[in-house]
Design an enzyme around this catalytic site. Structure first.
Site, PDB file in Angstrom:
ATOM      1  N   THR A  81     -64.320  -9.138  62.700  1.00  0.00           N
ATOM      2  CA  THR A  81     -65.279  -9.146  61.593  1.00  0.00           C
ATOM      3  C   THR A  81     -66.649  -8.628  62.026  1.00  0.00           C
ATOM      4  O   THR A  81     -67.327  -7.921  61.272  1.00  0.00           O
ATOM      5  CB  THR A  81     -65.438 -10.577  61.046  1.00  0.00           C
ATOM      6  OG1 THR A  81     -64.156 -11.067  60.649  1.00  0.00           O
ATOM      7  CG2 THR A  81     -66.390 -10.618  59.869  1.00  0.00           C
ATOM      8  N   CYS A 105     -56.673 -16.137  60.082  1.00  0.00           N
ATOM      9  CA  CYS A 105     -56.663 -14.679  60.273  1.00  0.00           C
ATOM     10  C   CYS A 105     -57.516 -14.261  61.461  1.00  0.00           C
ATOM     11  O   CYS A 105     -57.677 -13.075  61.727  1.00  0.00           O
ATOM     12  CB  CYS A 105     -57.126 -13.955  59.006  1.00  0.00           C
ATOM     13  SG  CYS A 105     -55.765 -13.503  57.909  1.00  0.00           S
ATOM     14  N   PHE A 106     -58.148 -15.217  62.145  1.00  0.00           N
ATOM     15  CA  PHE A 106     -58.800 -14.993  63.435  1.00  0.00           C
ATOM     16  C   PHE A 106     -59.943 -13.979  63.358  1.00  0.00           C
ATOM     17  O   PHE A 106     -60.159 -13.212  64.291  1.00  0.00           O
ATOM     18  CB  PHE A 106     -57.765 -14.545  64.479  1.00  0.00           C
ATOM     19  CG  PHE A 106     -56.449 -15.234  64.325  1.00  0.00           C
ATOM     20  CD1 PHE A 106     -56.315 -16.561  64.693  1.00  0.00           C
ATOM     21  CD2 PHE A 106     -55.366 -14.594  63.751  1.00  0.00           C
ATOM     22  CE1 PHE A 106     -55.121 -17.226  64.510  1.00  0.00           C
ATOM     23  CE2 PHE A 106     -54.168 -15.254  63.547  1.00  0.00           C
ATOM     24  CZ  PHE A 106     -54.038 -16.570  63.938  1.00  0.00           C
ATOM     25  N   CYS A 107     -60.673 -13.987  62.238  1.00  0.00           N
ATOM     26  CA  CYS A 107     -61.796 -13.054  62.041  1.00  0.00           C
ATOM     27  C   CYS A 107     -61.335 -11.605  62.213  1.00  0.00           C
ATOM     28  O   CYS A 107     -62.066 -10.786  62.769  1.00  0.00           O
ATOM     29  CB  CYS A 107     -62.937 -13.369  63.006  1.00  0.00           C
ATOM     30  SG  CYS A 107     -63.703 -14.971  62.729  1.00  0.00           S
ATOM     31  N   ASN A 108     -60.133 -11.309  61.757  1.00  0.00           N
ATOM     32  CA  ASN A 108     -59.594  -9.945  61.845  1.00  0.00           C
ATOM     33  C   ASN A 108     -58.723  -9.700  60.622  1.00  0.00           C
ATOM     34  O   ASN A 108     -57.496  -9.677  60.702  1.00  0.00           O
ATOM     35  CB  ASN A 108     -58.792  -9.764  63.131  1.00  0.00           C
ATOM     36  CG  ASN A 108     -58.448  -8.296  63.403  1.00  0.00           C
ATOM     37  OD1 ASN A 108     -58.355  -7.489  62.483  1.00  0.00           O
ATOM     38  ND2 ASN A 108     -58.250  -7.966  64.663  1.00  0.00           N
TER      39      ASN A 108
END
Length: 829
Positions: free
Chosen positions: A106, A374-377
């Site tokens: 992100t 979503c793991f900042c992705n």
């Protein structure tokens, strides 16, 4: 006893690092590096030594790269976006482009917010597209000097896929063109995930910008990162703001400023975090001593990931269906193309995805720490899970936001589960995780047929042969047991005082309520009644059972008005301290005291009077994501609790000032004028469960346990305020509103259960089977019970909730009940 599998989120720091660092601080005085005294000179020289050590770690020198310390990788990326020499649209020169791989964090994608404000276009590039971009520009266009920036991760933080470092030179030389446009390409290599477990040689792979965060490598210190800038590019960077330590000279009264010559000093605004920087020296020392270097870390962590991937990918149900779906573009055969990250979702026997929140809850029961979401992705999440742009927007409208626990929308996953290994990881960690998956997914009882509410068709994907479980006649023996067992359970605590209203006024109100209520169809016309009432004066402590109790504007009077906090002021729950359930508070309304008892301790009392003399504001972000005003209840009770729990803690109480600024929830269906405030609860004022539902769940659990649970024990595990006796199990999930006597309640949504139900409320012992059984029984859900909010009646007497009162429900128009939209885990504290 913890199996830590989130090294991609943060490494763990070794004890030897902390010892070396604190010994250093005890033996030396480090002053502000901007001063000129002896202690400050020592700090400055040590920082310069650390810069050299960082460059050495990445196989380069100060002749080629400059270290700019930042607060982390994100701050380094923001610095690049702000200082890159962009040429905006609308000038005589060709304009710049910011291109980034869609499989980016992100913080990389967020750079486009800055470029957009500078009128520079951003272009997302999918991984497959960059591989097709090998055609060179025409010779006449190769001389254009317009600067463009391409960013990509050395390692995906989502899947662990390693992108070729050869792209750096290929793009800079023009061999690869992210998009066909005249100009000169610069490369930003996001190395934050990569450098935590792999060596990076900047002598070979000469990227222009490399942002990193040091906690990914060492675990400590946090809040410190760096931007490595190629010295050939550094003079091009532009800077507008100047902070302390960056100026060679400036005038306060005129627009005159001359920057320092050093690139690092020019961009490090203010005093750097010099003690944290000094800690890095010890980080490098310890890492080398413990591991022998990054190449060995790379081989070690990959070996663990390869083994785990191999076993995980071969796990099958009896019908041959896979237990997990792994999201990866590699077969984990080569550490040069795959890092020590495994991303997956757990499936059931029919191939349906189990929500990541459920998997996370189960893992927590086994003391396994994973990462979910979503793991900042978002780009990688969309690519691997097949989530469209429209899906993302629809999920947002449905209440799902990044970082919450809404794991399924319309049966489709919104994220996944990630495990990752670090240099501290062991084979035992990998085996513990695999044993957990095997034990929870492949045991015989997990293959049992899930049951559903008997009064509505299931909305889950259940084969036709399972629908026989919706036959109410098969459950009639259970309903008879419910009524008989319930009558035989004596009330443990009699309350003091009586609050019954004048009969004529009460009857008139009940009649008015009954006119608007449409009772649900009942088998044989049997009424629904209140069986038990519990309040929990101290959050996460033992229940106080009553037969009747006054209702306040925040729920049952004194329910969860107090809570126990640790030495940092953070709320303690049974998740962290199961022994809280052994603390037994009771309320004496006549004497206006709360009496607290525990085995081996003398009883202690706390006044019910509100004392706000020692008021303190704390943030309860991990409880209900709201700031609440509280005050400390004093040293005497703090000492009592600390002695019993064996750790420093204090008792605090919600201040009565909350009446002016209530802790509120946005609740659908309630009148905007209704002033509904909450005590120290998680979601709503009340939690209701049904004895018939408990009994049906008990049948399912009994098959899995060596010793059957008593109905009373099971009721207490679910920590409800109101326990009802209804003819049919799970019929409460169809209700929109209910009235109990003169009281009216709005149904907010179902309660999604966490690991607290695994704790025996009489002994504090954990039993993992309870949550597993609930999940298996409810067909991949962990919902049990419903949240209620009270709509107070305008009457001249106090509202009272009483056992044996009749419950009149109003059915929902839409029979599918949705959980409250909150990023916090829903459980009864």
């Amino acid at each position: 006893g913890i199996t830590y599998l989130d090294h991609a989120g943060s490494a763990l720091f070794p004890e030897s690092l902390l010892k070396a660092f604190t010994d250093d601080l005890r033996n030396n005085v480090y002053g502000n590096p901007h001063s000129q005294n002896i202690s400050s000179k020592l700090t400055y020289d040590t920082i310069e030594h650390v810069r050299y050590r960082i460059l050495q770690h990445f196989h380069t020198t100060a002749e080629d790269y400059t270290i700019i310390f930042t607060s982390g990788c994100t701050a380094a990326l923001k610095l690049i976006a702000e200082s890159f020499p962009w040429i905006p649209e609308g000038t005589k020169q060709p304009s710049s482009r910011f291109c980034y791989l869609t499989d980016s964090h992100t913080s990389v994608v967020g750079m486009r917010g800055i470029t957009a404000s500078m009128n520079v276009l951003s272009v997302p590039i999918k991984p497959k597209e960059i591989l097709l971009a090998k055609s060179r520009l025409p010779a006449e266009e190769q001389n254009c000097t317009t600067p463009h920036l391409f960013s990509y991760p050395a390692q995906s933080n989502f899947s662990g896929a390693k992108y070729p470092l050869s792209w750096i030179q290929d793009i800079k030389s023009g061999k690869l063109c992210p998009i066909k446009i005249p100009g000169k390409w610069f490369v930003l290599l996001d190395a934050a995930s990569y450098v935590s477990s792999s060596p990076l040689d900047l002598g070979v792979h000469r990227a222009d910008f490399i942002p990193i965060s040091f906690y990914k490598i060492f675990g400590f210190p946090t809040g410190l990162g760096a931007l490595l800038v190629n010295n050939r590019v550094a003079p091009l960077l532009r800077k507008t703001y100047f902070g302390g330590g960056t100026a060679a000279a400036y005038l306060a009264g005129e627009d005159f400023y001359f920057p320092r010559k050093s690139i690092a000093e020019r961009f490090e605004d203010g005093t750097v975090s010099f003690l944290d920087i000094i800690a890095l020296k010890h980080g490098f020392d310890v890492l080398e001593k413990l591991t022998g270097g990054m190449e060995k870390i790379k081989q070690h962590t990959f070996a663990l990931a390869h083994y785990t991937y191999t076993v995980l990918s071969n796990l099958k149900y009896a019908n041959g269906a896979p237990v997990v779906h792994i999201y990866s573009d590699t077969d984990f055969s080569n550490p040069d193309v795959q890092g020590p990250i495994i991303n997956f979702n757990v499936l059931d026997e029919n191939g349906e995805v189990l929500g990541f929140s459920q998997v996370d809850n189960m893992a927590s029961l086994h003391n396994i720490h994973v990462r979910t979401g979503c793991f900042c992705n978002t780009g990688a999440c969309q690519m691997h899970l097949g989530i469209s742009n429209e899906d993302i927007q629809r999920n947002l409208q449905a209440g799902h936001v990044c970082g919450d626990n809404i794991d399924l929308v319309d049966g489709r996953p919104t994220g996944s589960v990630r495990i990752s290994f670090g240099y501290m990881s062991s084979f035992e960690d990998a085996q513990t995780f695999l044993d957990f998956i095997i034990a929870t997914r492949l045991s015989k009882s997990d293959a049992e047929i899930p049951f559903q509410p008997v009064t509505k068709p299931t909305t889950e994907s259940v084969p036709d042969e399972h629908l026989s479980f919706n036959n109410a006649d098969k459950l009639s023996p259970i309903l008879q047991i419910s009524d008989r067992e319930l009558r035989n359970v004596p009330s443990e605590t009699e309350t003091t005082g009586s609050w019954q209203p004048p009969e004529p006024e009460a009857e008139s109100i009940r009649a008015a309520v009954s006119e608007t209520a449409v009772p649900t169809c009942r088998k044989g016309g049997k009424p629904i009644t209140v069986a038990k009432i519990y309040l929990y004066p101290i959050k996460s402590c033992s229940a106080f059972e009553v037969t009747e109790w006054p209702v306040g504007n925040q729920g049952l009077l004194y329910d969860r008005n107090w809570m126990v906090v640790n030495q940092n002021g953070v709320c303690m729950t049974q998740k962290q301290e199961p022994r809280l359930c052994l603390v037994n508070p009771s309320i004496d309304l006549k004497q206006k005291i709360m009496v607290i008892q525990a085995e081996g301790m003398d009883p202690i009392s706390v006044s019910l009077e509100d004392h706000t003399g020692k008021e303190a504001v704390i943030c309860e972000s991990k409880v209900c994501s709201h700031r609440v005003k509280t005050y400390d209840c004093g040293e005497r009770i703090a000492g009592w609790l600390s002695a019993f729990l064996g750790r420093p803690c204090r008792l605090i109480r919600q201040s009565s000032d909350m009446k002016s600024k209530p802790h509120q929830k946005n609740t659908k269906g309630l009148s905007p004028a209704t002033n509904l405030s909450l005590s120290l609860v998680n979601e709503a004022q009340y939690l209701l469960i049904n004895v018939a539902s408990i009994l049906q769940l008990k049948e399912h659990i009994s098959a899995r346990l060596k010793e059957p649970l008593e109905i009373e024990e099971l009721i207490r595990r679910f920590r409800a305020n109101i326990v009802i006796s209804a003819p049919e199990s799970f019929e409460e999930e169809e209700w929109a509103e209910i009235s109990i006597g003169a009281l009216q309640f709005q149904v907010v949504g179902p309660c999604s259960r966490c690991q607290i139900i695994c704790i025996d409320q009489q002994s504090g012992e954990r039993n993992k089977e309870i949550l597993q059984s609930l999940s298996a029984a409810r067909g991949r859900k962990t919902n049990f019970g419903i949240y209620l909010m009270n709509q107070p009646l305008r009457s001249s007497f106090s509202d009272i909730l009483s056992v044996e009162s009749q419950v009149l429900p109003v059915l929902k128009e839409n029979t599918e009940i949705q959980p409250p939209t909150s990023s916090e885990e829903k459980c009864s504290g």
